[in-house]
Scaffold this motif. Structure first.
Motif, PDB file in Angstrom:
ATOM      1  N   GLY A 249       0.840  -1.161  -0.072  1.00  0.00           N
ATOM      2  CA  GLY A 249       0.095   0.000   0.045  1.00  0.00           C
ATOM      3  C   GLY A 249       0.771   1.260  -0.097  1.00  0.00           C
ATOM      4  N   TYR A 250       1.980   1.200  -0.762  1.00  0.00           N
ATOM      5  CA  TYR A 250       3.070   2.150  -0.570  1.00  0.00           C
ATOM      6  C   TYR A 250       3.725   2.100  -2.023  1.00  0.00           C
ATOM      7  CZ  TYR A 250       6.858   5.000   0.824  1.00  0.00           C
ATOM      8  OH  TYR A 250       7.860   6.081   0.510  1.00  0.00           O
ATOM      9  N   ARG A 251       3.768   3.422  -2.726  1.00  0.00           N
ATOM     10  CA  ARG A 251       4.403   3.492  -4.103  1.00  0.00           C
ATOM     11  C   ARG A 251       5.957   3.417  -3.966  1.00  0.00           C
ATOM     12  NH1 ARG A 251       5.559   7.206  -8.087  1.00  0.00           N
ATOM     13  NH2 ARG A 251       5.350   8.949  -6.950  1.00  0.00           N
ATOM     14  N   LEU A 252       6.716   2.248  -4.439  1.00  0.00           N
ATOM     15  CA  LEU A 252       7.722   2.099  -4.361  1.00  0.00           C
ATOM     16  C   LEU A 252       8.781   2.658  -5.306  1.00  0.00           C
ATOM     17  CD1 LEU A 252       7.891  -1.753  -3.395  1.00  0.00           C
ATOM     18  CD2 LEU A 252       8.455   0.260  -1.808  1.00  0.00           C
ATOM     19  N   SER A 253       7.952   3.246  -6.457  1.00  0.00           N
ATOM     20  CA  SER A 253       8.728   3.869  -7.664  1.00  0.00           C
ATOM     21  C   SER A 253       9.056   5.411  -7.408  1.00  0.00           C
ATOM     22  CB  SER A 253       7.659   3.604  -9.039  1.00  0.00           C
ATOM     23  OG  SER A 253       6.386   4.028  -8.783  1.00  0.00           O
ATOM     24  N   GLU A 280       3.602  11.907  16.303  1.00  0.00           N
ATOM     25  CA  GLU A 280       4.347  13.303  16.442  1.00  0.00           C
ATOM     26  C   GLU A 280       5.213  13.353  15.134  1.00  0.00           C
ATOM     27  OE1 GLU A 280       6.946  13.595  19.816  1.00  0.00           O
ATOM     28  OE2 GLU A 280       5.075  13.126  21.312  1.00  0.00           O
ATOM     29  N   LEU A 281       5.654  12.475  14.543  1.00  0.00           N
ATOM     30  CA  LEU A 281       6.267  12.378  13.203  1.00  0.00           C
ATOM     31  C   LEU A 281       5.405  12.796  12.305  1.00  0.00           C
ATOM     32  CD1 LEU A 281       9.070  11.910  11.619  1.00  0.00           C
ATOM     33  CD2 LEU A 281       8.365   9.551  11.287  1.00  0.00           C
ATOM     34  N   GLY A 282       4.187  11.967  12.308  1.00  0.00           N
ATOM     35  CA  GLY A 282       3.113  12.307  11.065  1.00  0.00           C
ATOM     36  C   GLY A 282       2.291  13.785  11.153  1.00  0.00           C
ATOM     37  N   ARG A 283       2.505  14.325  12.583  1.00  0.00           N
ATOM     38  CA  ARG A 283       1.796  15.634  12.679  1.00  0.00           C
ATOM     39  C   ARG A 283       3.050  16.820  11.952  1.00  0.00           C
ATOM     40  NH1 ARG A 283      -0.262  13.797  17.509  1.00  0.00           N
ATOM     41  NH2 ARG A 283       1.581  14.285  18.828  1.00  0.00           N
ATOM     42  N   ALA A 284       4.393  16.423  12.433  1.00  0.00           N
ATOM     43  CA  ALA A 284       5.504  17.105  12.040  1.00  0.00           C
ATOM     44  C   ALA A 284       5.854  17.367  10.374  1.00  0.00           C
ATOM     45  CB  ALA A 284       6.756  16.891  12.787  1.00  0.00           C
ATOM     46  N   THR A 285       5.663  16.153   9.745  1.00  0.00           N
ATOM     47  CA  THR A 285       5.649  16.027   8.388  1.00  0.00           C
ATOM     48  C   THR A 285       4.536  16.185   7.540  1.00  0.00           C
ATOM     49  OG1 THR A 285       5.482  13.733   8.544  1.00  0.00           O
ATOM     50  CG2 THR A 285       7.645  14.636   8.835  1.00  0.00           C
ATOM     51  N   ARG A 286       3.195  16.071   8.211  1.00  0.00           N
ATOM     52  CA  ARG A 286       2.132  16.174   7.476  1.00  0.00           C
ATOM     53  C   ARG A 286       2.115  15.231   6.266  1.00  0.00           C
ATOM     54  NH1 ARG A 286       0.220  22.649   7.836  1.00  0.00           N
ATOM     55  NH2 ARG A 286       0.448  22.613  10.144  1.00  0.00           N
ATOM     56  N   THR A 287       2.700  14.059   6.307  1.00  0.00           N
ATOM     57  CA  THR A 287       2.984  13.243   4.991  1.00  0.00           C
ATOM     58  C   THR A 287       2.708  11.939   5.611  1.00  0.00           C
ATOM     59  OG1 THR A 287       4.813  14.653   4.449  1.00  0.00           O
ATOM     60  CG2 THR A 287       4.430  12.367   3.466  1.00  0.00           C
ATOM     61  N   PRO A 288       1.504  11.258   5.238  1.00  0.00           N
ATOM     62  CA  PRO A 288       1.333   9.752   5.355  1.00  0.00           C
ATOM     63  C   PRO A 288       2.233   8.806   4.724  1.00  0.00           C
ATOM     64  CG  PRO A 288      -0.329  10.519   3.877  1.00  0.00           C
ATOM     65  CD  PRO A 288       0.573  11.569   4.173  1.00  0.00           C
ATOM     66  N   GLY A 289       3.002   7.936   5.203  1.00  0.00           N
ATOM     67  CA  GLY A 289       3.825   7.064   4.659  1.00  0.00           C
ATOM     68  C   GLY A 289       3.706   5.420   5.025  1.00  0.00           C
ATOM     69  N   LEU A 290       4.809   4.626   5.012  1.00  0.00           N
ATOM     70  CA  LEU A 290       4.800   3.149   5.318  1.00  0.00           C
ATOM     71  C   LEU A 290       5.396   3.217   6.770  1.00  0.00           C
ATOM     72  CD1 LEU A 290       4.675   0.258   4.528  1.00  0.00           C
ATOM     73  CD2 LEU A 290       6.594   0.298   3.643  1.00  0.00           C
ATOM     74  N   THR A 291       4.638   2.571   7.620  1.00  0.00           N
ATOM     75  CA  THR A 291       5.389   2.217   8.982  1.00  0.00           C
ATOM     76  C   THR A 291       4.968   0.673   9.166  1.00  0.00           C
ATOM     77  OG1 THR A 291       4.706   4.324   9.712  1.00  0.00           O
ATOM     78  CG2 THR A 291       5.154   2.607  11.317  1.00  0.00           C
ATOM     79  N   VAL A 292       6.169   0.192   9.657  1.00  0.00           N
ATOM     80  CA  VAL A 292       6.364  -1.269  10.061  1.00  0.00           C
ATOM     81  C   VAL A 292       7.177  -1.492  11.480  1.00  0.00           C
ATOM     82  CG1 VAL A 292       8.387  -1.852   8.690  1.00  0.00           C
ATOM     83  CG2 VAL A 292       6.711  -3.581   9.261  1.00  0.00           C
ATOM     84  N   ARG A 293       6.444  -2.293  12.321  1.00  0.00           N
ATOM     85  CA  ARG A 293       6.882  -2.569  13.507  1.00  0.00           C
ATOM     86  C   ARG A 293       7.981  -3.858  13.435  1.00  0.00           C
ATOM     87  NH1 ARG A 293       4.667  -1.884  18.749  1.00  0.00           N
ATOM     88  NH2 ARG A 293       6.049  -2.244  20.442  1.00  0.00           N
ATOM     89  N   VAL A 294       9.071  -3.478  13.907  1.00  0.00           N
ATOM     90  CA  VAL A 294      10.046  -4.589  13.658  1.00  0.00           C
ATOM     91  C   VAL A 294      10.409  -5.461  14.880  1.00  0.00           C
ATOM     92  CG1 VAL A 294      12.611  -4.993  13.093  1.00  0.00           C
ATOM     93  CG2 VAL A 294      11.234  -3.142  12.204  1.00  0.00           C
TER      94      VAL A 294
END
Length: 471
Positions: A249-253, A280-294
């Motif tokens: 669900g994240y554009r790799l290109s 907090e990172l989401g609020r600071a960048t205002r950019t939804p991305g890919l997040t994965v718990r390791v």
């Protein structure tokens, strides 16, 4: 029997009690029906609801032997009618809980109502105390299925409340039909109502626990599956970009900036700290991305560009390290920026931090490359700096002056102006530096400047680069 009261009168007199149990909306009067107000006996039952809710599950049926025997007899009359009672409750639940009208959900609701109605009436008929109660395997399995179908917990609990409310109405109908024709009918009705409400209290608590357990299990499965997909993208030589994009669900290109978060604690609070840092990172960048718990302490993130380019974020308010790679393009950039973020994290951990901090790879790239083998890095710094690795105030000033001298193209007056000191003080400190390293500061300048940079970025504790935190 006294004449029935109107719904508006009941709501005016008893809306608070009904709303308390989730049976009606106190503001809108939703849930008060003609059935609710059929007999004044129900009004007297509602008058006792406040005391009934204090009869928490660990008790036998209230009342004397005669009342209890009557309760058991009335319940016995209802047991054969369980399928019809359950169907009646199911219609009410699906009418009032929108989520229950999804395809396939109504059958689950009906099966659950049948199981619950049977066990409550059977317990009442046999005089079984509620401390003996446990949800049946069927009810537990149905609850897990509801989680898997995506039904929210609030909808499940609302369904239980509506079902219990309907059962109290059915109980009062049965007492009217099969119970004594005197004041004892009120006590019988109260006893059954108290039992049903206490059962509801126990059931919602235990079903909520089962719901959360199943929800957490599914979340772990989804997280592990997601992590495996990300690992394959990071290491797979023949990655299908379009297929991987659909799975993640994240554009790799596109363009990416990789971020790695690491909690400073290794306890139960680590997960909550990571989640807070991601928000907090989401609020600071205002950019939804890919997040994965390791793992319990680590999260990997990617922000898409151009909004993700060169993000400047404040340190989190929670004890979490944030390491950020350089922006890069495409699948190779997705991988390369991630490696840089991991290297930045390694450098930040070598400084033995005790509070949250943000480390950018572009600020520590040289230190990252030189400290891949920490022991060799330590040997190099110690060899080049000699006693300049001491961490007292005077030695720190000498190191800072020597770094400023190199940054000022070895100009004494420019160095003095940048530091705000006299140029003779610069000369004195450089003489002290030469005594410490055993050679002129202009000799082997590149190696000496690199050693100063490493000591500055990674830090020196008691004359050594921190080793305890090296992982």
């Amino acid at each position: 029997m006294p004449p029935p009261l109107s719904a508006s009168v009941i709501h005016r007199k008893h809306g608070r009690e009904l709303a308390l149990f989730g049976f009606v909306d106190e503001a809108t009067n939703q849930g008060v029906t003609a059935t609710t107000v059929k007999w004044s006996m129900r009004i007297r039952i509602i008058d006792h609801l406040d005391s009934c809710r204090h009869h928490v599950a660990m008790h036998v049926l209230p009342g004397g032997d005669e009342i209890q025997a009557t309760v058991q007899a009335v319940a016995g009359e209802l047991v054969p009618r369980c399928p019809a009672l359950a169907e009646d409750a199911t219609r009410l639940i699906t009418d009032r809980v929108g989520e229950a009208r999804q395809p396939g959900i109504e059958d689950i609701v009906l099966a659950t109502c049948r199981a619950n109605t049977l066990i409550v009436l059977d317990y009442l008929a046999r005089g079984v105390p509620l401390e003996m109660f446990t949800p049946s395997a069927e009810v537990v399995e149905r609850t897990r299925t509801l989680v898997q179908r995506g039904l929210p917990l609030t909808a499940v609990i609302r369904g239980y409340r509506i079902g219990a409310h309907r059962l109290t109405e059915q109980w009062s109908d049965a007492v009217y039909a099969y119970g004594p024709n005197d004041r004892r009918s009120v006590e019988v009705a109260k006893a059954g109502t108290s039992y049903i409400l206490s059962w509801l209290d126990l059931m919602t608590e235990r079903i909520s626990e089962e719901y959360r357990n199943e929800d957490e299990r599914l979340a772990r499965e989804r997280s592990l599956s997601h992590l495996e997909d990300v690992r394959r993208v990071l290491s797979g030589p023949d990655t299908d970009v379009d297929n991987a994009t659909n799975r993640l669900g994240y554009r790799l290109s596109g363009r990416h900036t990789a971020i790695v978060l690491r909690a400073l604690t290794n306890d139960a609070d680590a997960g909550a700290s990571l989640e807070a840092a991601v928000r907090e990172l989401g609020r600071a960048t205002r950019t939804p991305g890919l997040t994965v718990r390791v793992d319990i302490r680590t999260m990997w993130c990617w922000l898409p560009g151009p909004a993700g380019d060169n993000p400047r974020v404040p340190p989190p308010s929670v004890p979490v390290l944030v390491a950020i790679g350089n922006p890069a393009n495409g699948l190779d950039g997705f991988r390369h920026s991630h490696r840089e973020a991991l290297d930045a994290l390694r450098v930040s951990e070598m400084t033995a931090p005790s509070t949250a901090m943000v480390t950018y790879y572009r600020d520590v790239d040289i230190a990252a490359m030189c400290s891949i083998v920490p022991e060799r890095c330590q040997e190099f710094v110690s060899s080049e700096l000699g006693t300049l690795t001491s961490n007292d105030r005077t030695t720190r000033r000498i190191r800072e002056t020597l770094m400023a001298f190199y940054a000022s193209n070895s100009n004494f007056r420019a160095t003095a102006a940048n530091l705000g000191i006299h140029h003779n003080t610069v000369r004195y400190r450089l003489e002290q530096a030469e005594l410490a390293i055993g050679r002129p500061v202009g000799e082997r300048r590149l190696a000496l400047e690199l050693a100063l940079h490493l000591a500055h970025v990674i830090g020196i504790v008691d004359g050594e680069i921190p080793r305890a935190s090296i992982r």
